[in-house]
Design an enzyme around this catalytic site. Structure first.
Site, mmCIF file in Angstrom:
data_model
loop_
_atom_site.group_PDB
_atom_site.id
_atom_site.type_symbol
_atom_site.label_atom_id
_atom_site.label_comp_id
_atom_site.label_asym_id
_atom_site.label_seq_id
_atom_site.Cartn_x
_atom_site.Cartn_y
_atom_site.Cartn_z
ATOM 1 N N GLU A 129 0.824 -1.223 0.000
ATOM 2 C CA GLU A 129 0.000 0.000 0.000
ATOM 3 C C GLU A 129 0.851 1.264 0.000
ATOM 4 O O GLU A 129 0.508 2.269 -0.636
ATOM 5 C CB GLU A 129 -0.920 -0.018 1.235
ATOM 6 C CG GLU A 129 -1.866 1.146 1.316
ATOM 7 C CD GLU A 129 -2.859 1.177 0.155
ATOM 8 O OE1 GLU A 129 -3.740 0.322 0.092
ATOM 9 O OE2 GLU A 129 -2.722 2.065 -0.717
ATOM 10 N N GLY A 187 12.143 16.083 3.323
ATOM 11 C CA GLY A 187 12.069 14.618 3.294
ATOM 12 C C GLY A 187 11.111 14.063 2.252
ATOM 13 O O GLY A 187 10.746 12.894 2.305
ATOM 14 N N LYS A 205 5.085 4.327 -9.850
ATOM 15 C CA LYS A 205 3.770 4.237 -9.192
ATOM 16 C C LYS A 205 2.658 4.023 -10.229
ATOM 17 O O LYS A 205 1.734 3.231 -9.997
ATOM 18 C CB LYS A 205 3.520 5.513 -8.381
ATOM 19 C CG LYS A 205 4.506 5.660 -7.208
ATOM 20 C CD LYS A 205 4.487 7.068 -6.635
ATOM 21 C CE LYS A 205 5.461 7.237 -5.491
ATOM 22 N NZ LYS A 205 5.688 8.654 -5.117
#
Ligand code: HSE
Length: 435
Positions: A129, A187, A205
């Site tokens: 996920e 980040g 993705k």
């Protein structure tokens, strides 16, 4: 009931977040999972950092291969990233009969077919996920929530770094390099930020989304990938004028002959929700034949948002690991023997609308020549602006928005336009989607 034991490989940003959330919400998570989920071992190159995060009750080692072999461990969480050691570790974990949770989109997009085949052979689950859009449960939605639908397309802002850069450039007029530095400091960016800005991370993705949306194998090598490094601020400004925003989109679309799998800067109407997703936020729109359009929005990166997805996978595996493997949710949504070998279409076969910016001589007949070429190519014009030439300038910009056409048709028309004597330099071409 005895706890389920987890071995964590990598305790950087996401590993640290996973540790913190598992600890903070331990009771709530156990109420859902039916038993305690306990990290019993952590492998990290930096033992001191791992000790500082994990405390003294957890075994800490710099030997990740020892962790994937530990008989006591039920689930291995891979948060190392990359394609090399991470691949060996995931395959070794599977070989040792461990279930795997990974946030590693690069690994799955490139080696997912091999990894899922290995997992099936050993009857273990591989959950991911966190690999797409961080904390947004988009995998769960595509794989389970929308399983009644024939999914037609999905389009998403699935890289926070580039969305942050585009937003800051547009809002604050900041230069690209400064904004990238800030994204790294916060980040969001990958270890190698070229993966972000060149669109590779989004393509990883999108590849995963295409596999679970359409029941096809991972075909990352067929993805069309363009990042934002060539994007000029003048085009962001012209797009605004025409009522559009430019976003780096990952698009997967079913067509008759195959599927489109592409990542590129895209004009989208400013009034669409997706156009208003700002900063490092992610959002994915999915179109299913039964449900219509659905939208998923949230944080696509960061310690705890990504940990949220990792832990959701841990809960799923805890609930399902004793189930007959035949009755678990298939890794890629479709039953393995029902996967289809549908090809990814070459970009030349893509159907989309275009934004074209041309630098032209400011004299009679120029516009007529260009519109004649577009008409000959059966490309219909949707909107057009011509900038007033600056004082003393003999050239100006013309911007066209077109209706949909096949990309090879647009390529041919652009080549003919560029050959006109009155058109200077290359035509800037961006794709446009009305979603
Ligand atoms: N570098 C990624 C991004 C992190 O910017 O979205 C999450 O995959």
């Amino acid at each position: 009931m005895k706890p389920i034991n987890v071995g964590l490989l990598g305790i950087g940003t996401v590993g640290g977040g996973t540790f913190a959330v598992l600890k903070r919400n331990a009771d709530e998570i156990a109420r859902r999972a039916g038993r305690e989920i306990r990290i019993v071992a952590v492998a990290d190159k930096d033992i001191a950092r791992a000790r500082a995060v994990a405390g003294d009750d957890v075994r800490i080692t710099d030997d990740a291969f020892a962790v994937v072999r530990e008989p006591e461990i039920d689930i291995v969480v891979e948060l190392i990233g990359g394609y090399t050691v991470a691949k060996d570790l995931v395959l070794a974990a599977i070989e040792n009969g461990k279930h795997v949770v990974t946030a590693n989109k690069a690994l799955l997009a490139v080696h997912g077919n091999e990894i899922f085949a290995a997992a099936r052979a050993r009857d273990v689950m591989v959950a991911f996920e966190a690999a797409v859009a961080g904390g947004i449960p988009i995998i769960k939605a595509l794989r389970e929530g929308l399983s009644a639908n024939r999914i037609q397309w999905a389009a998403g802002i699935i890289n926070g770094t580039t969305n942050f850069i585009l937003s800051e450039m547009r809002d604050k007029g900041l230069p690209f390099a400064a904004v990238l530095k800030e994204a790294q400091r916060l980040g969001y960016a990958e270890a190698d930020p070229t993966f972000d800005i060149e669109g590779v991370d989004a393509a990883h993705k999108a590849t995963i989304m295409s596999a679970i949306a359409f029941g096809i194998p991972m075909q990352f090598d067929k993805a069309h990938i363009e990042g934002i490094t060539q994007l000029e601020s003048i085009d962001i400004a012209y797009a605004e004028k025409l009522g559009y925003r430019i976003k780096l989109l990952g698009i997967v679309r079913r067509r008759e002959q195959g599927v489109e799998l592409r990542v590129h800067p895209t004009l989208i109407p400013a009034k669409k929700l997706l156009a208003n997703v700002e900063g490092a936020m992610n959002a994915v729109v999915v179109q299913g034949d039964a449900v219509g359009t659905t939208l998923y929005y949230g944080k696509g990166a960061g310690a705890e948002p990504t940990a949220s997805a990792v832990i959701a996978d841990l809960v799923d595996i805890t609930r399902l690991h004793t189930a007959d493997p035949e009755h678990r949710v298939p890794h890629l949504a479709f039953q393995p023997d029902q996967m289809q070998d549908v090809p990814v279409l070459p970009i030349a076969e893509t159907i989309t609308s275009y934004y074209l910016r041309l630098r032209v001589a400011d004299k009679p007949g120029v516009l007529a020549d260009i519109t004649r070429i577009l008409a000959d190519s059966d490309i219909s014009i949707d909107a057009l602006i011509q900038k007033e030439a600056d004082e003393g300038e003999a050239q100006t910009d013309i911007i066209f928005l077109t209706h949909e056409t096949v990309e090879k048709n647009a390529d041919a028309a652009i080549a003919r336009i560029e050959a006109l004597e009155t058109v200077h330099g290359k035509v800037t071409r961006l794709r446009l989607e009305t979603l």
